[in-house]
Design a protein around this motif. Structure first.
Motif, PDB file in Angstrom:
ATOM      1  N   MET A   1      34.653 -18.316  44.413  1.00  0.00           N
ATOM      2  CA  MET A   1      34.965 -17.496  43.519  1.00  0.00           C
ATOM      3  C   MET A   1      35.434 -16.268  43.975  1.00  0.00           C
ATOM      4  N   GLY A 110      26.450  -8.693  39.531  1.00  0.00           N
ATOM      5  CA  GLY A 110      26.231  -8.703  38.048  1.00  0.00           C
ATOM      6  C   GLY A 110      27.475  -9.369  37.602  1.00  0.00           C
ATOM      7  N   GLY A 111      27.034  -9.813  36.343  1.00  0.00           N
ATOM      8  CA  GLY A 111      28.252 -10.638  35.626  1.00  0.00           C
ATOM      9  C   GLY A 111      29.524  -9.753  35.237  1.00  0.00           C
ATOM     10  N   GLY A 112      29.257  -8.294  35.283  1.00  0.00           N
ATOM     11  CA  GLY A 112      30.358  -7.579  34.866  1.00  0.00           C
ATOM     12  C   GLY A 112      31.661  -7.604  36.094  1.00  0.00           C
ATOM     13  N   ALA A 113      31.050  -8.155  37.474  1.00  0.00           N
ATOM     14  CA  ALA A 113      31.977  -8.053  38.290  1.00  0.00           C
ATOM     15  C   ALA A 113      32.891  -9.152  37.897  1.00  0.00           C
ATOM     16  N   PHE A 114      32.691 -10.288  36.924  1.00  0.00           N
ATOM     17  CA  PHE A 114      33.435 -11.080  36.667  1.00  0.00           C
ATOM     18  C   PHE A 114      34.258 -10.790  35.382  1.00  0.00           C
ATOM     19  N   LYS A 115      33.482 -10.280  34.488  1.00  0.00           N
ATOM     20  CA  LYS A 115      34.175  -9.913  33.127  1.00  0.00           C
ATOM     21  C   LYS A 115      34.804  -8.755  33.232  1.00  0.00           C
ATOM     22  N   PHE A 116      34.706  -7.758  34.006  1.00  0.00           N
ATOM     23  CA  PHE A 116      35.594  -6.787  34.026  1.00  0.00           C
ATOM     24  C   PHE A 116      36.570  -6.534  35.414  1.00  0.00           C
TER      25      PHE A 116
ATOM     26  N   ASP B 240      28.357 -13.523  27.537  1.00  0.00           N
ATOM     27  CA  ASP B 240      28.565 -12.274  27.188  1.00  0.00           C
ATOM     28  C   ASP B 240      28.482 -11.275  28.369  1.00  0.00           C
ATOM     29  N   TYR B 242      29.028 -12.601  31.736  1.00  0.00           N
ATOM     30  CA  TYR B 242      29.906 -13.007  32.903  1.00  0.00           C
ATOM     31  C   TYR B 242      31.006 -13.310  32.357  1.00  0.00           C
ATOM     32  N   GLY B 243      31.566 -12.575  31.369  1.00  0.00           N
ATOM     33  CA  GLY B 243      32.935 -12.822  30.767  1.00  0.00           C
ATOM     34  C   GLY B 243      33.337 -14.205  30.171  1.00  0.00           C
ATOM     35  N   LEU B 245      31.914 -16.931  31.455  1.00  0.00           N
ATOM     36  CA  LEU B 245      31.721 -17.888  32.601  1.00  0.00           C
ATOM     37  C   LEU B 245      30.043 -18.524  32.292  1.00  0.00           C
ATOM     38  N   ASP B 246      30.048 -19.645  32.942  1.00  0.00           N
ATOM     39  CA  ASP B 246      28.584 -19.898  33.541  1.00  0.00           C
ATOM     40  C   ASP B 246      28.184 -19.088  34.440  1.00  0.00           C
ATOM     41  N   TYR B 247      26.899 -18.924  34.614  1.00  0.00           N
ATOM     42  CA  TYR B 247      26.448 -18.422  36.098  1.00  0.00           C
ATOM     43  C   TYR B 247      26.007 -19.601  36.876  1.00  0.00           C
TER      44      TYR B 247
END
Lengths: 396, 396
Positions: A1, A110-116, B240, B242-243, B245-247
């Protein structure tokens, strides 16, 4: 990823942990006034709405900064990185300035590394080099526990006690990270761990439900409010059901909470008839107690004697720690103890920070910094107040 | 603690379970139209504010009634007992009328048996003969499980399946009673059990918090509301954070709830900006999931393969059962199954009822009645709808 571009400049002085609620940032700046033996100082500055928590630690390598931003205000975080040139290497003495065409990489978890990811690229030309969230939490906790004898402590009935952790005998333990949600990780070694459980009833629930009930404008405001509330106004106690008596046969005292928010059903009251502080306290107690209970049950399940609690939910708040401690004590019948970490909120960000070291790009600087930070903070002559409670906010 | 007056008339046809939120009542009336082979019928009558749940079962011994009242409206319960002469023995063919000077004893369990003892004496001259709450829950569950092959069932993804419980191999199991609060009892035999855990996040929390958030006027209204809500509007999902995505590394899909009510923090919304049904659903899911998780962890701890869920929180509500089932399935990785009881809400009251038998005063009538009730209900040609959902309310 993760992306692995061929030509990069690793920003070994900046790492991010972008959660559902908060962005935690750790960065190093050069410090002309700094010498290898300089004392650490914890700066206390004015608060504003961008970042209400900042700790600076001056070390021999520079000044290590700890900040948080609300994830919903990520623009402020981008602006902060940009205006402070945190993604250039100019402030690190042993690095040269990257050219405009160089790719800029920042370790982020953290999830924001993907989201943002796209947002960071578009706005700042930064590639977020994604590091797994659980990896970072564990790396952060392990680094801190190894580096500092005064990292972990117990807190109960107003009494704080530091624990001497034998670095050769610190595993296994349960790491409970309380962010928006809660992750519970069985840690058996440096890189040997498994996320074994969790709960959706976490810091986001406290803030989310609390905001709906009280109209508080921030997590910290809600937390302060809870400090002066009385949960017995709204919680149904065993004594409320048993006419003031204990239910002693099964070991429940009359003051045990039988049903959180249970009194709100039996009285002819509406939301506005309850004090915000009482609801905030009931909510905090419900969530802290629940996390303590589920954590203990998981520790028991895997035979883990130690439970460390981290995450920004706690924020050194005495009542929160006390409730978690009481829950673990109650459910374990005194067999287990809740332990807390002084750098509770920055486990993930520090873990991301130390991941530069793994790849050699940080020249082992990260680990040294964590050590210096920890030892340094230990040397500041901290009084009985908890460090996190002393952290004040930063003026922009 | 119980009183043992020398001269008593045990009202073997009436037993109460007085909880923090609800009073559950079981009583037997004679029935002139009843013959030993008469069919059971479940009557559906109009609702009113006193009692919104009534089931009548005609058996060879008479008609067994199941009612509930809100504890806060205990006057209605007293009035009902008085106006229906439930504490005289005149309607039982083999009993003679007690004299005015006879003490009247009613088996009662739950905290209210202590709290309201004086009230029952003052208003109706009734002595509440207190029976331990856990004793009653276990006695009620055991009686039902032994008496009826179609008492226990699983419910998942809209599919209901009755379980054949081998009466010689039904122990050990975990009984989870979800009232205002939640009790978890390890049951190893007829009278061998231990309350091993519980949580204050129960039915009282759902109703109490739900009332504050939505202004619903009753538990059932809140439950109905939750049926049409969408919790994703207010819960923070993994996606929400992870943009979208699944984790996947730790097995969390993008639709997993990361933080219950977590979205309420990041948006510029207040309480009135959320739909009551969405909040109700989020709340129900949070609480059901939490109970399922803690129950599973306790079952695991004691090596209990079976978990039976009872208590008035469930009320045959499909979404509630589904969420509890999914939680047990999720956390046990498919190893354990949640099971439900058709007479879920009346375990304590039935247990109190059967306690007459223990003392010989019920002439083993109670046990027979439970048997007949169970077999009888089984014979009514029940369709796919769950029995509790069919129970309608009683006109005064």
């Amino acid at each position: 990823m993760d992306e692995n571009p061929t030509k990069t400049n690793q920003s070994a002085h900046l790492a991010l942990d972008i959660g559902g609620t908060l962005i935690k940032m750790v960065y190093l700046s050069s410090d002309d006034n700094c010498s290898p033996d300089s004392q650490v100082k914890v700066s206390q500055e004015e608060s504003n709405e961008i970042s209400d928590g900042l700790m600076k630690c001056h070390t021999g390598k520079g000044t290590l900064h700890f900040l948080k931003f609300e994830t919903s205000k990520i623009d402020d975080c981008l602006e902060f990185i940009s205006s402070n040139q945190l993604c250039s290497h100019g402030d690190l003495p042993d690095k040269k300035q990257p050219s405009a065409h160089d790719r800029k990489l920042i370790k982020a978890t953290g999830g924001g590394a993907f989201k943002f990811a796209d947002l960071f690229m578009e706005r700042l030309g930064i590639t977020l080099d994604k590091v797994d969230e659980m990896d970072c939490l564990v790396a952060g906790a392990n680094s801190l526990l190894k580096a500092n004898n005064q990292e972990a402590f117990t807190y109960m009935n107003g009494h704080k006690e530091y624990l001497q952790i034998d670095h050769n005998d610190m595993y296994p333990y349960l790491l409970v990270n309380i962010g928006s949600g809660v992750s519970m990780i069985k840690v058996e070694g440096d890189e040997k761990f498994e996320r074994v459980s969790g709960t959706s009833v976490g810091g986001g629930t406290f803030w989310g439900l609390g905001k709906l009930l009280t109209n508080c404008k921030s997590f910290d405001e809600l937390l302060k409010l809870s400090h002066v509330g009385n949960n017995r106004v709204i919680d149904m106690l065993v004594g409320d059901i048993y006419g003031g008596l204990d239910y002693s046969k099964i070991g429940l005292s009359s003051t045990t909470i039988a049903s959180s928010f249970g009194k709100a059903i039996s009285e002819n009251k509406e939301l506005e008839d309850y004090k915000p502080e009482d609801m905030a306290r009931s909510l905090l107690r419900m969530i802290s107690n629940n996390i303590g209970q589920i954590s203990y049950l998981n520790a028991l399940r895997f035979g883990l004697k130690r439970i460390f609690f981290g995450g920004f939910f706690i924020r050194g708040h005495e009542f929160t720690m006390d409730t978690i401690s009481v829950a673990v004590d109650f459910w374990s019948k005194g067999e287990a103890k809740a332990m807390f970490l002084r750098h509770e909120g920055f486990l993930g960000a520090l873990g991301a920070y130390t991941s530069y070291q793994k790849e050699g790009s940080g020249e082992s600087m990260s680990h040294q910094l964590v050590e210096q930070l920890s030892n340094g903070v230990q040397c500041t002559g901290e009084n009985q107040r908890l460090l996190p409670a002393e952290i004040k906010s930063q003026g922009k």
